[in-house]
Design an enzyme around this catalytic site. Structure first.
Site, PDB file in Angstrom:
ATOM      1  CE  LYS A 207      -4.192  -2.293   2.157  1.00 54.47           C
ATOM      2  NZ  LYS A 207      -5.023  -2.201   3.043  1.00 54.47           N
TER       3      LYS A 207
ATOM      4  CB  THR B 277       5.927  -1.098  18.145  1.00 53.59           C
ATOM      5  OG1 THR B 277       5.948  -2.522  18.116  1.00 53.59           O
ATOM      6  CG2 THR B 277       7.406  -0.546  18.242  1.00 53.59           C
TER       7      THR B 277
HETATM    8  P1  NDP Z   1       0.551  -4.187   9.352  1.00 50.80           P
HETATM    9  O1  NDP Z   1       1.392  -5.195   9.297  1.00 50.80           O
HETATM   10  O2  NDP Z   1       0.562  -2.769   8.591  1.00 50.80           O
HETATM   11  O3  NDP Z   1       0.220  -3.796  10.897  1.00 50.80           O
HETATM   12  C1  NDP Z   1       0.117  -4.627  11.854  1.00 50.80           C
HETATM   13  C2  NDP Z   1      -0.410  -4.366  13.157  1.00 50.80           C
HETATM   14  O4  NDP Z   1      -0.773  -5.407  14.126  1.00 50.80           O
HETATM   15  C3  NDP Z   1       0.483  -3.452  13.982  1.00 50.80           C
HETATM   16  O5  NDP Z   1       0.081  -2.571  14.862  1.00 50.80           O
HETATM   17  C4  NDP Z   1       1.322  -4.779  14.694  1.00 50.80           C
HETATM   18  O6  NDP Z   1       2.002  -4.229  15.850  1.00 50.80           O
HETATM   19  C5  NDP Z   1      -0.108  -5.472  15.188  1.00 50.80           C
HETATM   20  N1  NDP Z   1       0.233  -6.900  15.677  1.00 50.80           N
HETATM   21  C6  NDP Z   1       0.760  -7.819  14.626  1.00 50.80           C
HETATM   22  N2  NDP Z   1       0.593  -8.886  15.548  1.00 50.80           N
HETATM   23  C7  NDP Z   1       0.136  -8.595  16.840  1.00 50.80           C
HETATM   24  C8  NDP Z   1       0.109  -9.131  18.027  1.00 50.80           C
HETATM   25  N3  NDP Z   1       0.258 -10.571  18.067  1.00 50.80           N
HETATM   26  N4  NDP Z   1      -0.321  -8.598  19.142  1.00 50.80           N
HETATM   27  C9  NDP Z   1      -0.580  -7.388  19.094  1.00 50.80           C
HETATM   28  N5  NDP Z   1      -0.424  -6.455  17.804  1.00 50.80           N
HETATM   29  C10 NDP Z   1       0.028  -7.214  16.937  1.00 50.80           C
HETATM   30  O7  NDP Z   1      -1.119  -4.683   8.780  1.00 50.80           O
HETATM   31  P2  NDP Z   1      -2.190  -4.025   8.533  1.00 50.80           P
HETATM   32  O8  NDP Z   1      -2.477  -2.739   9.462  1.00 50.80           O
HETATM   33  O9  NDP Z   1      -2.259  -3.594   6.909  1.00 50.80           O
HETATM   34  O10 NDP Z   1      -3.231  -5.178   8.666  1.00 50.80           O
HETATM   35  C11 NDP Z   1      -3.642  -5.261  10.074  1.00 50.80           C
HETATM   36  C12 NDP Z   1      -4.852  -6.528  10.117  1.00 50.80           C
HETATM   37  O11 NDP Z   1      -5.976  -5.729   9.464  1.00 50.80           O
HETATM   38  C13 NDP Z   1      -4.517  -7.762   9.149  1.00 50.80           C
HETATM   39  O12 NDP Z   1      -4.811  -8.856   9.773  1.00 50.80           O
HETATM   40  C14 NDP Z   1      -5.295  -7.313   7.887  1.00 50.80           C
HETATM   41  O13 NDP Z   1      -5.926  -8.739   7.517  1.00 50.80           O
HETATM   42  C15 NDP Z   1      -6.611  -6.809   8.539  1.00 50.80           C
HETATM   43  N6  NDP Z   1      -7.076  -5.693   7.548  1.00 50.80           N
HETATM   44  C16 NDP Z   1      -8.418  -5.950   7.107  1.00 50.80           C
HETATM   45  C17 NDP Z   1      -9.135  -5.271   6.068  1.00 50.80           C
HETATM   46  C18 NDP Z   1     -10.561  -5.707   6.080  1.00 50.80           C
HETATM   47  O14 NDP Z   1     -11.049  -5.010   4.920  1.00 50.80           O
HETATM   48  N7  NDP Z   1     -11.349  -6.205   6.818  1.00 50.80           N
HETATM   49  C19 NDP Z   1      -8.494  -4.345   5.639  1.00 50.80           C
HETATM   50  C20 NDP Z   1      -6.947  -4.069   6.020  1.00 50.80           C
HETATM   51  C21 NDP Z   1      -6.453  -4.846   6.903  1.00 50.80           C
HETATM   52  P3  NDP Z   1       3.450  -3.698  16.038  1.00 50.80           P
HETATM   53  O15 NDP Z   1       3.772  -2.379  15.497  1.00 50.80           O
HETATM   54  O16 NDP Z   1       4.069  -3.760  17.319  1.00 50.80           O
HETATM   55  O17 NDP Z   1       4.133  -4.648  14.934  1.00 50.80           O
END
Ligand code: NDP
EC number: 1.1.1.25
Length: 278
Positions: free
Chosen positions: A66, A153
């Site tokens: 993105k 984070t």
């Molecule tokens: P990113 O990789 O950009 O961000 C991931 C986020 O999740 C970060 O804030 C990360 O924290 C956090 N995270 C990951 N694993 C854990 C955990 N075990 N415990 C706590 N925090 C965690 O991904 P996106 O933001 O693009 O997407 C996030 C989710 O949203 C995905 O699962 C995706 O499938 C879903 N999504 C759904 C959409 C829909 O239309 N329904 C549209 C877009 C996304 P940290 O910064 O600490 O690593």
């Protein structure tokens, strides 16, 4: 025939081709819509090659491209500018590639379709990734009284809040989320994919909470949704409606035709519940 695609890595699981074919059928368009697995460092070349094809109208862009799409496109769309992320590209008539972000509209429309009032509510947004960035300005535009970000984070939450540059956007440590007394909690993390909770829901966090929303969708409610229900939150919603609504907004940008999503959400739900390949 109008050509569309979705780029991601991985991409095999994407439901976007199914959803867009349903839209096309409903509004009487004949389209092709393919999934394209781009190499992690090869999105820009792959997207340009697709968009240069005869009949190519536009494409969707998912993880992890993105930001690359934002940098590739000419971006006038305020939601994409605010998010610094693009999930929809379109060839313009004068040969430019335009970029949009429809994730936030998708979330807000799904909340409103589900009968959730956003206006005047305190929203707690867990997560600070691409999905979180995309929904901040649309939630504020929908009238949220405040939007507080908490992330594993914390530095990333600070970064996102600074970029949002709005006094209604604050950051709180995950351990202190109860102090927000949120009415709506949105889980924008990937935690549910591994059956984890992104934060504790105990110790008064849910005292004023009316709705929990998990952007992840599975063939059954996520742990985050189940735990919130057990702790007394009346409404739990997963991200399937958001997926369909963000797609509908992209379809509208491309075709100027707005599909009726209510029946399509139900049909896609059946596919997900049956665990069919997506
Ligand atoms: P990113 O990789 O950009 O961000 C991931 C986020 O999740 C970060 O804030 C990360 O924290 C956090 N995270 C990951 N694993 C854990 C955990 N075990 N415990 C706590 N925090 C965690 O991904 P996106 O933001 O693009 O997407 C996030 C989710 O949203 C995905 O699962 C995706 O499938 C879903 N999504 C759904 C959409 C829909 O239309 N329904 C549209 C877009 C996304 P940290 O910064 O600490 O690593």
């Amino acid at each position: 025939m109008k050509k569309f695609a979705v780029f991601g890595n991985p991409i095999a699981q994407s439901l976007s081709p199914t959803i867009h074919q349903m839209f096309a059928e409903q509004v009487g368009e004949t389209i092709s819509y393919e999934k394209i697995l781009a190499p992690v460092d090869g999105f820009v070349g792959a997207a340009k090659a697709f968009l240069a094809q005869e009949g190519a109208v536009g494409c969707n862009v998912t993880m992890p491209f993105k930001l690359d799409a934002f940098n590739l496109a000419k971006v006038d769309d305020q939601a994409a500018k605010d998010a610094q992320a693009v999930n929809t590209l379109m060839n313009s008539i004068n040969g430019e590639v335009l970029g949009y972000n429809t994730d936030g509209v998708g979330l807000v429309n799904d909340l409103l379709n589900s009968g959730v009032e956003i206006e005047g509510k305190r929203v707690l947004l867990i997560g600070a990734g691409g999905a979180a960035r995309g929904v901040i300005s649309p939630l504020l535009k929908a009238g949220a009284a405040s939007l507080t970000i908490a992330n594993r984070t914390k530095a990333k939450a600070d970064e996102v809040a600074t970029a949002a540059s709005n006094p209604k956007v604050q950051v709180v440590a995950l351990e202190d989320i109860a102090s927000v007394a949120p009415h709506i909690i949105i889980n924008s993390t990937a935690a549910s994919l591994s059956n984890e909770l992104p934060c504790s829901l105990e110790d008064g966090v849910l005292q004023h909470c009316e709705v929990v929303y998990d952007m992840v969708y599975k063939n059954s409610p996520t742990r985050f949704m189940r735990d919130a229900a057990e702790l007394g939150v009346k409404t739990q919603i997963d991200g399937l409606g958001m997926l369909v609504e963000q797609a509908a907004e992209a379809f509208y940008i491309w075709t100027q035709k707005r599909p009726d999503t209510s029946d399509i959400v139900k049909r896609v739900r059946v596919i997900v519940e049956q665990g069919e390949k997506r």
